[in-house]
Design a protein around this motif. Structure first.
Motif, PDB file in Angstrom:
ATOM      1  N   MET A  11       0.792  -1.222   0.000  1.00  0.00           N
ATOM      2  CA  MET A  11       0.000   0.000   0.000  1.00  0.00           C
ATOM      3  C   MET A  11       0.835   1.287   0.000  1.00  0.00           C
ATOM      4  O   MET A  11       0.509   2.222  -0.744  1.00  0.00           O
ATOM      5  N   PRO A  12       1.924   1.399   0.789  1.00  0.00           N
ATOM      6  CA  PRO A  12       2.728   2.626   0.704  1.00  0.00           C
ATOM      7  C   PRO A  12       3.277   2.872  -0.704  1.00  0.00           C
ATOM      8  O   PRO A  12       3.272   4.006  -1.190  1.00  0.00           O
ATOM      9  N   PHE A  13       3.734   1.818  -1.348  1.00  0.00           N
ATOM     10  CA  PHE A  13       4.265   1.967  -2.697  1.00  0.00           C
ATOM     11  C   PHE A  13       3.172   2.398  -3.669  1.00  0.00           C
ATOM     12  O   PHE A  13       3.386   3.290  -4.498  1.00  0.00           O
ATOM     13  N   SER A  32       7.975  -1.088   1.690  1.00  0.00           N
ATOM     14  CA  SER A  32       7.079  -2.191   1.344  1.00  0.00           C
ATOM     15  C   SER A  32       7.842  -3.514   1.269  1.00  0.00           C
ATOM     16  O   SER A  32       7.352  -4.546   1.734  1.00  0.00           O
ATOM     17  N   ILE A  33       9.038  -3.477   0.719  1.00  0.00           N
ATOM     18  CA  ILE A  33       9.862  -4.687   0.660  1.00  0.00           C
ATOM     19  C   ILE A  33      10.254  -5.136   2.066  1.00  0.00           C
ATOM     20  O   ILE A  33      10.184  -6.323   2.395  1.00  0.00           O
ATOM     21  N   PHE A  34      10.649  -4.179   2.922  1.00  0.00           N
ATOM     22  CA  PHE A  34      10.991  -4.530   4.298  1.00  0.00           C
ATOM     23  C   PHE A  34       9.793  -5.096   5.047  1.00  0.00           C
ATOM     24  O   PHE A  34       9.941  -6.000   5.867  1.00  0.00           O
ATOM     25  N   THR A  35       8.610  -4.588   4.767  1.00  0.00           N
ATOM     26  CA  THR A  35       7.407  -5.108   5.418  1.00  0.00           C
ATOM     27  C   THR A  35       7.193  -6.573   5.050  1.00  0.00           C
ATOM     28  O   THR A  35       6.869  -7.392   5.910  1.00  0.00           O
ATOM     29  N   VAL A  36       7.376  -6.901   3.792  1.00  0.00           N
ATOM     30  CA  VAL A  36       7.208  -8.295   3.367  1.00  0.00           C
ATOM     31  C   VAL A  36       8.313  -9.174   3.964  1.00  0.00           C
ATOM     32  O   VAL A  36       8.047 -10.284   4.437  1.00  0.00           O
ATOM     33  N   ILE A  55       5.303   8.461   4.689  1.00  0.00           N
ATOM     34  CA  ILE A  55       5.981   9.081   3.549  1.00  0.00           C
ATOM     35  C   ILE A  55       5.011   9.254   2.386  1.00  0.00           C
ATOM     36  O   ILE A  55       4.949  10.311   1.753  1.00  0.00           O
ATOM     37  N   ALA A  56       4.238   8.220   2.106  1.00  0.00           N
ATOM     38  CA  ALA A  56       3.285   8.284   1.001  1.00  0.00           C
ATOM     39  C   ALA A  56       2.172   9.290   1.276  1.00  0.00           C
ATOM     40  O   ALA A  56       1.731   9.998   0.368  1.00  0.00           O
ATOM     41  N   ALA A  57       1.733   9.378   2.524  1.00  0.00           N
ATOM     42  CA  ALA A  57       0.667  10.331   2.864  1.00  0.00           C
ATOM     43  C   ALA A  57       1.132  11.769   2.698  1.00  0.00           C
ATOM     44  O   ALA A  57       0.379  12.621   2.209  1.00  0.00           O
ATOM     45  N   VAL A  58       2.361  12.052   3.089  1.00  0.00           N
ATOM     46  CA  VAL A  58       2.892  13.403   2.911  1.00  0.00           C
ATOM     47  C   VAL A  58       3.015  13.737   1.430  1.00  0.00           C
ATOM     48  O   VAL A  58       2.658  14.845   0.994  1.00  0.00           O
TER      49      VAL A  58
END
Length: 67
Positions: A11-13, A32-36, A55-58
């Motif tokens: 989702m962030p990506f 996102s990669i670190f989350t996986v 970061i994505a929200a900003v």
């Protein structure tokens, strides 16, 4: 991991792709990669995911403000 978990982790990506600023795409992809990769350790995976979402929200907010 199921498809739902991977889509939530990405989702962030995906949010960063919507933003106008291309500088946010690389950090969001990394989080996102670190989350996986950290899925076996939920607190660390949640921290990486939250940082990516912030970061994505900003970046998304900046796009909406510029419009």
């Amino acid at each position: 991991m199921s498809v739902l978990q991977i889509s939530i982790a990405a989702m962030p990506f995906l949010l960063s792709l919507v933003s106008r600023n291309s500088k946010a795409i690389a950090p969001c992809l990394l989080t996102s990669i670190f989350t996986v990769l950290l899925a076996d350790e939920p607190p660390r995976a949640a921290m990486a995911w939250c940082i990516g979402v912030l970061i994505a929200a900003v970046a998304l907010r900046e796009r909406l403000r510029a419009t």
